[in-house]
Motif scaffolding. Structure first.
Motif, short mmCIF file in Angstrom:
data_model
loop_
_atom_site.label_atom_id
_atom_site.label_comp_id
_atom_site.label_asym_id
_atom_site.label_seq_id
_atom_site.Cartn_x
_atom_site.Cartn_y
_atom_site.Cartn_z
N ASP A 1 -1.88 13.91 4.21
CA ASP A 1 -2.97 14.17 3.26
C ASP A 1 -3.76 12.93 2.85
OD1 ASP A 1 -2.35 16.86 3.23
OD2 ASP A 1 -0.86 16.61 1.65
N VAL A 2 -3.09 11.79 2.74
CA VAL A 2 -3.80 10.61 2.29
C VAL A 2 -4.70 10.08 3.42
CG1 VAL A 2 -3.56 8.25 1.45
CG2 VAL A 2 -1.94 9.99 0.74
N THR A 3 -5.94 9.75 3.07
CA THR A 3 -6.86 9.19 4.05
C THR A 3 -6.28 7.89 4.62
OG1 THR A 3 -8.56 9.95 2.53
CG2 THR A 3 -9.29 8.66 4.43
N VAL B 1 7.77 7.63 -3.30
CA VAL B 1 8.66 7.76 -4.45
C VAL B 1 10.12 7.68 -3.97
CG1 VAL B 1 9.40 9.25 -6.35
CG2 VAL B 1 7.02 9.24 -5.62
N GLY C 1 -0.53 15.77 -4.90
CA GLY C 1 0.22 14.91 -4.00
C GLY C 1 1.42 15.64 -3.44
N TRP C 2 2.63 15.18 -3.76
CA TRP C 2 3.86 15.74 -3.20
C TRP C 2 4.52 16.68 -4.20
CZ3 TRP C 2 2.65 10.73 -4.24
CH2 TRP C 2 3.18 10.22 -5.42
N VAL D 1 2.08 2.78 -3.26
CA VAL D 1 1.13 3.53 -4.09
C VAL D 1 1.52 5.01 -4.14
CG1 VAL D 1 -1.27 4.25 -4.32
CG2 VAL D 1 -0.75 1.92 -3.62
N TYR D 2 2.06 5.53 -3.01
CA TYR D 2 2.36 6.96 -2.96
C TYR D 2 3.85 7.27 -2.80
CZ TYR D 2 -2.66 7.29 -2.35
OH TYR D 2 -4.00 7.18 -2.53
N GLY E 1 -10.23 3.64 1.56
CA GLY E 1 -10.06 5.09 1.71
C GLY E 1 -8.68 5.53 1.27
N TYR E 2 -7.68 4.75 1.64
CA TYR E 2 -6.29 5.05 1.29
C TYR E 2 -6.11 5.10 -0.22
CZ TYR E 2 -1.18 4.32 1.24
OH TYR E 2 0.16 4.42 1.02
N LEU E 3 -6.66 4.12 -0.91
CA LEU E 3 -6.47 4.05 -2.35
C LEU E 3 -7.27 5.12 -3.10
CD1 LEU E 3 -6.50 0.19 -2.91
CD2 LEU E 3 -4.54 1.72 -2.93
N ASP F 1 8.93 14.31 0.76
CA ASP F 1 7.62 14.93 0.52
C ASP F 1 6.52 13.89 0.34
OD1 ASP F 1 8.62 17.45 0.73
OD2 ASP F 1 9.00 17.68 -1.41
N SER F 2 6.86 12.78 -0.32
CA SER F 2 5.82 11.78 -0.54
C SER F 2 5.44 11.10 0.78
CB SER F 2 6.24 10.75 -1.59
OG SER F 2 7.36 10.02 -1.19
N ILE G 1 -1.69 3.33 7.79
CA ILE G 1 -0.95 2.34 7.00
C ILE G 1 0.54 2.43 7.30
CG2 ILE G 1 -0.43 1.52 4.67
CD1 ILE G 1 -3.33 1.24 4.92
N SER H 1 -8.20 8.05 -1.86
CA SER H 1 -7.95 9.38 -1.32
C SER H 1 -7.69 10.48 -2.36
CB SER H 1 -6.80 9.30 -0.33
OG SER H 1 -6.44 10.55 0.13
N TYR I 1 3.26 13.50 2.52
CA TYR I 1 1.94 13.43 1.87
C TYR I 1 1.13 12.24 2.41
CZ TYR I 1 -1.47 12.82 -1.90
OH TYR I 1 -2.63 12.64 -2.62
N ILE I 2 1.79 11.09 2.53
CA ILE I 2 1.12 9.91 3.06
C ILE I 2 0.63 10.18 4.49
CG2 ILE I 2 1.46 7.52 3.85
CD1 ILE I 2 3.44 7.22 1.48
N PHE J 1 0.83 -1.21 0.00
CA PHE J 1 0.00 0.00 0.00
C PHE J 1 0.86 1.26 0.00
CE2 PHE J 1 -4.61 -0.51 0.36
CZ PHE J 1 -4.70 -1.90 0.29
N LEU J 2 1.98 1.22 0.73
CA LEU J 2 2.83 2.42 0.79
C LEU J 2 3.43 2.76 -0.57
CD1 LEU J 2 4.63 1.97 4.22
CD2 LEU J 2 2.96 3.71 3.60
#
Lengths: 219, 161
Positions: A75-77, A59, B75-76, A56-57, B34-36, A67-68, A82, B38, A71-72, A53-54
Motif C-alpha cells: 500500500d505505501v508508495t 510495528v 494502514g495495517w 515509519v510504518y 512519496g513514501y513519507l 500486517d505492517s 525501500i 503516502s 502494508y509497506i 524509513f521502514l
C-alpha cells in the motif's frame, strides 16, 4: 557569494583540512579489491537510511508486525522499493564485509601497525551478522519465526550455560512478543550504535595509518 | 586552441555532473517523499448509502433506533466504529433519519416515548421529533440524513461528521 560563504565557513570549521585529510590522502597504487571497504560503508549508509524509513510504518509487535510489513509492500508508495533495498542491501552487506575481510587477510594488510583496524573489522563483521540475524525475525512470517526458533536453539545446545543464553536471546523460554521487541531494539539501537563506534575507530585508523600497499613478490 | 563559442572540457564536465546529479537526486528524493506522504494521500471515502431494511419494519410516528458499524482501515489496522440513527416515519411516504449524536459534545441521545422527545444524558440537551433543539446547550439540530426507498427497502446516505 558562494565562495565568500565557503571561505567564512572554512575559516571556522576547517572544511578544506577535513577534505584534504580524509579524501586527498596519499595511497599506494592499489586495485579494485581495495574498494570493498568503501562499498561496505556505502551499504551501511544505505541500510541506515532505508531502515529509518521502514520504522515509519513497521510495528514490532506480533499483532501488527506482519500486517505492517504487508502494508509497506502493498500500500505505501515506493514501500516495496525501500524494503527491497533494505532486504537486498542486507545480503550484499554481509557479502561485501566478508570479502573485504578476505582481501585484508590475503593481502596481509592486518599486520603491524594495523592490528586494531583488523580487530575492529572482525567485530564489525560479527555486528553485521548480528544485524542480519536480528533483522530476519522482524517480518514475523513463518520463515522468520522458524529461522529464529532454530537460530536461538543452536546456542541452547551449548553445555551448562546454553539454555541460559537461549533464554536471554528469546527473553524467556519460548519465542514471543518479548523476543520480537528485543530483536527490534537490538536491530535498530544497540547494534547500529556499536557499529557506528567501530566504524569511527576503523576509519580513524585507516586515515591515521594509511592503507597498506599490495604485497610485492619479494615481501 | 579553444574557439570562443566552443564548450570547454571543464564546463562540459560540470554540466554533465549537474545533470546526472539532478537525475540521481530526483531518483532518490521522489521515492523518499512519496513514501513519507503516502498515507496522507489516501483519501478514505466515508460516505455511502446504508440499508435500513424493509420500510414496514419501522412504525409510523415512533422514532426507532438503528445501530450499525462502519469499518475503516488505517494502514495495517482495522477500526470498527459503532453508529446509531433514529428512523422516523412521519407518514406512509415521508421518513426522516437522524443521527443519534448530540450536536453539543457528541454524547448519544435517546428517544423518550412518554415525553416525545430526544434527551441527551450528558447535559440535558433536548430535541423534538424533528431533531430541533428544544432545551439545553446543543448549538444545532440533530444531523439529518438524505433518505430513499427502493423496492420497499429504506436507505439513508451516511456522511460521517
Amino acid at each position: 557569494m558562494a565562495e565568500k560563504v565557503f571561505t567564512w565557513l572554512d575559516e571556522r570549521l576547517g572544511l578544506k583540512t577535513i577534505y584534504n585529510t580524509v579524501l586527498d590522502r596519499n595511497v599506494p597504487k592499489v586495485n579494485w579489491w581495495y574498494t570493498l571497504g568503501s562499498a561496505s560503508l556505502f551499504l551501511f549508509a544505505l541500510q541506515v537510511v532505508t531502515g529509518i524509513f521502514l520504522t515509519v510504518y513497521y510495528v514490532p509487535s506480533p499483532d501488527h508486525a506482519y500486517d505492517s510489513v504487508q502494508y509497506i509492500m502493498n500500500d505505501v508508495t515506493f514501500g516495496w522499493l525501500i524494503r527491497g533495498i533494505h532486504h537486498w542491501g542486507a545480503t550484499l552487506m554481509v557479502i561485501f564485509v566478508f570479502i573485504h575481510m578476505l582481501r585484508t587477510f590475503y593481502f596481509a594488510a592486518y599486520k603491524y601497525p594495523r592490528e586494531i583496524t583488523w580487530i575492529t573489522g572482525v567485530f564489525l563483521l560479527l555486528a553485521t551478522l548480528g544485524m542480519g540475524f536480528t533483522g530476519y525475525l522482524l517480518p514475523w512470517n513463518q520463515r522468520a519465526y522458524w529461522a529464529t526458533t532454530v537460530g536461538t536453539e543452536i546456542p541452547g545446545t551449548a553445555p551448562f550455560i546454553g539454555e541460559f543464553i537461549m533464554r536471554i536471546l528469546r527473553g524467556g523460554s519460548e519465542l514471543s512478543a518479548v523476543t520480537l521487541a528485543r530483536f527490534f531494539s537490538v536491530h535498530i539501537w544497540f547494534l547500529p550504535a556499536i557499529i557506528l563506534l567501530l566504524i569511527g575507530t576503523h576509519m580513524y585508523l585507516v586515515i591515521r595509518l594509511g592503507i597498506s600497499a599490495v604485497p610485492r613478490k619479494e615481501d | 586552441m579553444s574557439e570562443p563559442n566552443k564548450l570547454e572540457r571543464r564546463d562540459f564536465v560540470k554540466v554533465v555532473l549537474a545533470v546526472l546529479g539532478s537525475v540521481m537526486g530526483a531518483a532518490i528524493a521522489i521515492p523518499a517523499v512519496g513514501y513519507l506522504l503516502s498515507p496522507a494521500m489516501a483519501v478514505q471515502k466515508k460516505e455511502s448509502w446504508i440499508s435500513l431494511g424493509p420500510l414496514e419494519n419501522y412504525p409510523i410516528g415512533v422514532p426507532t433506533l438503528f445501530s450499525f458499524t462502519q469499518t475503516t482501515v488505517n494502514g495495517w489496522e482495522k477500526t470498527v466504529n459503532s453508529y446509531g440513527v433514529y428512523v422516523t416515519r412521519v407518514d406512509e411516504t415521508i421518513q426522516k433519519v437522524f443521527s443519534n449524536m448530540c450536536t453539543h459534545l457528541s454524547c448519544r441521545v435517546t428517544w423518550k416515548e412518554d415525553a416525545r422527545e430526544y434527551i441527551c444524558p450528558c447535559h440535558d440537551g433536548i430535541f423534538n421529533i424533528d431533531g430541533q433543539v428544544m432545551d439545553g446547550p446543543p448549538p444545532a439540530p440533530l444531523q439529518e440524513y438524505q433518505t430513499k426507498v427502493e423496492e420497499g427497502v429504506l436507505y439513508f446516505y451516511f456522511v460521517e461528521g
